[in-house]
Design a protein around this motif. Structure first.
Motif, short mmCIF file in Angstrom:
data_model
loop_
_atom_site.label_atom_id
_atom_site.label_comp_id
_atom_site.label_asym_id
_atom_site.label_seq_id
_atom_site.Cartn_x
_atom_site.Cartn_y
_atom_site.Cartn_z
N PRO A 83 0.47 17.30 3.06
CA PRO A 83 0.54 16.29 1.98
C PRO A 83 0.37 14.86 2.51
O PRO A 83 1.23 13.99 2.33
CB PRO A 83 1.94 16.51 1.40
N ILE A 84 -0.76 14.60 3.13
CA ILE A 84 -0.96 13.31 3.79
C ILE A 84 -0.97 12.16 2.78
O ILE A 84 -0.33 11.12 2.99
CB ILE A 84 -2.27 13.33 4.61
N GLU A 85 -1.68 12.33 1.67
CA GLU A 85 -1.75 11.26 0.67
C GLU A 85 -0.37 10.96 0.09
O GLU A 85 -0.03 9.79 -0.16
CB GLU A 85 -2.72 11.64 -0.44
N LEU A 86 0.44 11.99 -0.11
CA LEU A 86 1.79 11.78 -0.62
C LEU A 86 2.63 11.00 0.39
O LEU A 86 3.27 10.00 0.04
CB LEU A 86 2.46 13.13 -0.91
N LEU A 87 2.64 11.45 1.64
CA LEU A 87 3.51 10.84 2.65
C LEU A 87 3.14 9.39 2.93
O LEU A 87 4.00 8.60 3.33
CB LEU A 87 3.45 11.65 3.94
N THR A 88 1.88 9.04 2.74
CA THR A 88 1.44 7.66 3.02
C THR A 88 1.35 6.79 1.77
O THR A 88 0.87 5.66 1.84
CB THR A 88 0.07 7.67 3.73
N SER A 89 1.84 7.29 0.65
CA SER A 89 1.72 6.53 -0.61
C SER A 89 2.88 5.55 -0.78
O SER A 89 3.99 5.77 -0.29
CB SER A 89 1.68 7.49 -1.80
N LYS A 90 2.62 4.48 -1.51
CA LYS A 90 3.66 3.50 -1.82
C LYS A 90 4.73 4.11 -2.72
O LYS A 90 5.92 3.78 -2.61
CB LYS A 90 3.04 2.29 -2.52
N GLU A 91 4.32 5.00 -3.61
CA GLU A 91 5.26 5.62 -4.54
C GLU A 91 6.29 6.48 -3.78
O GLU A 91 7.48 6.47 -4.11
CB GLU A 91 4.52 6.48 -5.56
N PHE A 92 5.82 7.20 -2.78
CA PHE A 92 6.72 8.03 -1.99
C PHE A 92 7.74 7.15 -1.25
O PHE A 92 8.92 7.49 -1.18
CB PHE A 92 5.91 8.85 -0.98
N ALA A 93 7.28 6.01 -0.74
CA ALA A 93 8.19 5.09 -0.06
C ALA A 93 9.25 4.55 -1.02
O ALA A 93 10.42 4.36 -0.64
CB ALA A 93 7.41 3.95 0.57
N GLN A 94 8.84 4.30 -2.27
CA GLN A 94 9.81 3.84 -3.26
C GLN A 94 10.88 4.89 -3.51
O GLN A 94 12.07 4.57 -3.64
CB GLN A 94 9.09 3.49 -4.57
N GLU A 95 10.47 6.16 -3.56
CA GLU A 95 11.45 7.23 -3.72
C GLU A 95 12.40 7.29 -2.53
O GLU A 95 13.61 7.47 -2.68
CB GLU A 95 10.74 8.58 -3.86
N ARG A 96 11.82 7.15 -1.35
CA ARG A 96 12.64 7.17 -0.14
C ARG A 96 13.68 6.03 -0.17
O ARG A 96 14.84 6.23 0.17
CB ARG A 96 11.74 7.01 1.09
N PHE A 97 13.24 4.84 -0.57
CA PHE A 97 14.15 3.70 -0.57
C PHE A 97 15.22 3.86 -1.65
O PHE A 97 16.38 3.46 -1.45
CB PHE A 97 13.38 2.40 -0.77
N ALA A 98 14.86 4.46 -2.76
CA ALA A 98 15.80 4.60 -3.88
C ALA A 98 17.00 5.45 -3.52
O ALA A 98 18.09 5.27 -4.07
CB ALA A 98 15.09 5.19 -5.09
#
Length: 565
Positions: free
Chosen positions: A335-350
């Protein structure tokens, strides 16, 4: 004043008059190009190629082959690595020359009848050797993007090996230790010895005639000089005689691969790094995206809040690394596109608690929370081409084995595969399927050669050795430059930490983290452990106002240096 004192004062005065670029570790400047590597002589080789009209790829090839002579701890033709290339038009590509598992390899090749690792065989002995990729990668990059003849790029390394270069005190100290190893590290017994049988002393010339002969075959026959013919035959003979499984067929089948980079943005910058089988680029991007989501620039550097936030980002990125990443040719659905997406980072930070540490659970991998001697060098040329190249033997001096007839040391990269299928432990052993051993599979890597662009041009070229710590030392250096506006030498030398999910602890550089901060982090639930040093970074930045390149070599490298012109 007597004559002795007069001479001493004159010598000291002369040193003060030396230009700053002559110092090994001083920040160095260049208008037309820059090379920063783990050995000053290799940096000078790269600069000489640029002065002859070569481009960044040409200089990188010559520097890499020179390091195989001057920096045998990690510089190599017996290992593998990665290139990130930014061309003058802003286009970015990468070359994957990571080692491969031999055709005779299998997922259980290191296990005994009880399913345990047998005699540390994934790290020691010839079963630990992956099919080398360095020569193939350098040759492929040159054939596609180089300017000068191949022979001209190999010859400087041949000259260094044949004629010798001065033994440094740092290398001499290592030479004494390596020469005293037990006989199973066969090549190391005589590797640093001269014609008189003694370890070559500091300032004496260390010559490597067998390596010079191997390099001559590479000069005259290109990649085939290593992967076919007499060199390949001797590799197979040595393997058969000493319990290895690499054959001439393995060597003949090896190919480097050109791949598209992984990328993201941070503020006004574009970040480009290495895709799988390196995990470095994806983890770096995941963490930089999370730092953007956290607005890290508003967090004071080196504060408790800073260390906690950075460690929690590392924890999550390394958990995702362990669960998902491996050789893309064997794992097409990563899931390269997922792991490098801004949206995924937002989930991580949340779901990141800013007041306490998250638990690292070996059963949950990267679900949302409720190995290490390598060398790196950086190159830029006057046309605006940039190369970030990291390559490795895995451990310092790799497997410590090799044929005296060939003069180079084999890697022990098979240890980067997950050794026991299905077994992941809190001590850091990973058993997930993407990185299990398979014939012709490339083992997962932490190497993180990276180029940051501004306005479509190279702004920061950076990378480091350090095994699994590589990703985090590069990440923090990029963060230091982009978020905290540090100059390159200070960004390299600034305090670094490391967290890799499992084992669950923050490793920090001794004497660079205050006792009060350590106590506060422990109260938040973190476990901390000191270490001497993290990373040996080699970096270049571009000063647009002055129109110059600025280079710096990590002071942790005894012989490393930036050279510009």
């Amino acid at each position: 004043m007597n004559q002795r004192n007069t001479v001493l004062l004159f010598s000291l005065f002369s040193l003060l008059l030396l230009p700053i670029g002559n110092s090994l570790h001083a920040q160095t400047y260049g208008k037309n190009g820059m090379v920063v590597s783990d050995h000053y002589l290799s940096s000078e080789v790269g600069i000489s190629i640029l002065k002859k009209g070569g481009n960044a790829i040409d200089a990188a090839v010559a520097t890499a082959l020179s390091l195989a002579v001057t920096h045998p701890e990690a510089g190599n033709i017996g290992g593998g690595g990665f290139i990130v290339l930014m061309k003058s038009d802003g286009d970015v590509t990468t070359f994957d020359f990571r080692e491969k598992a031999p055709l005779a390899a299998s997922p259980s090749m290191f296990l005994d009848e009880n399913g345990k690792i047998r005699d540390n065989s994934n790290h020691r002995g010839l079963l630990s050797v992956g099919v080398p990729g360095t020569v193939a990668g350098l040759y492929q990059a040159h054939q596609k993007y180089g300017k000068l003849p191949w022979k001209d790029l190999v010859q400087p390394a041949i000259d260094q090996a044949k004629n010798g270069f001065p033994m440094s005190w740092g290398l001499y100290t290592v030479a004494l230790r390596m020469s005293a190893l037990d006989p199973s590290f066969d090549i190391m017994q005589n590797f640093f010895r001269g014609a008189d049988g003694e370890v070559v002393a500091p300032d004496e010339l260390w010559k490597q005639p067998a390596l010079a002969k191997t390099l001559e075959a590479i000069r005259d026959q290109g990649r085939d000089g290593f992967y076919k013919g007499a060199v390949a035959a001797e590799i197979e003979n040595y393997m058969k005689a000493n319990g290895g499984i690499i054959t001439q067929q393995d060597l003949a089948k090896y190919e480097a691969v050109e791949r598209s980079p992984v990328k993201t943005t941070f503020k006004d910058y574009g970040i480009f790094s290495m895709p799988p089988p390196s995990s470095g680029g994806i983890a770096l991007i995941e963490m930089m995206n999370l730092m953007e989501a956290a607005d890290i620039s508003k967090v004071e550097f080196n504060s408790t809040a800073y260390v906690h936030l950075v460690a929690e980002a590392m924890r999550r990125a390394y958990a995702d690394r362990a669960e998902h990443l491996g050789d893309p040719d064997f794992n097409p659905d990563m899931p390269i596109e997922l792991l490098t997406s801004k949206e995924f980072a937002q989930e991580r930070f949340a779901n990141l608690d800013l007041t306490k540490a998250s638990p690292s659970d070996s059963s949950k991998f990267g679900q949302l929370y409720g190995g290490d001697h390598t060398t790196h060098f950086s190159v830029v040329d006057k046309e605006g081409n940039a190369v970030s190249l990291t390559y490795t033997l895995e451990n310092s001096y790799g497997a410590g084995m090799g044929s005296d007839k060939l003069g180079f040391i084999f890697n022990n990269e098979m240890g980067d595969f997950n050794p026991i299928p299905g077994i992941t432990t809190n001590t850091g052993q990973i058993g997930s399927s993407p990185n299990l051993v398979a014939p012709e599979k490339r083992m997962l890597s932490s190497m993180t050669p990276t180029i940051v662009a501004k306005d479509g041009k190279p702004y920061l070229v950076i990378g480091s050795p350090g095994g699994r710590t590589i990703i985090n030392t590069v990440f923090q250096t990029v963060l230091n430059v982009l978020a905290y506006d540090m100059r390159i030498d200070r960004a390299i030398e600034a305090m670094k930490i490391h967290h890799q999910w499992l084992p669950d602890m923050i490793i920090y550089e001794r004497n660079l983290l205050s006792p009060d901060t350590r106590k506060a982090l422990e109260e938040m639930g973190h476990t901390l452990r000191p270490t001497t040093n993290l990373g040996v970074l080699m970096g270049i930045t571009y000063d647009a106002k002055l129109g110059i390149f600025v280079g710096a070599a990590d002071s942790a490298s005894d012989d490393g240096a930036a050279r510009g012109y």
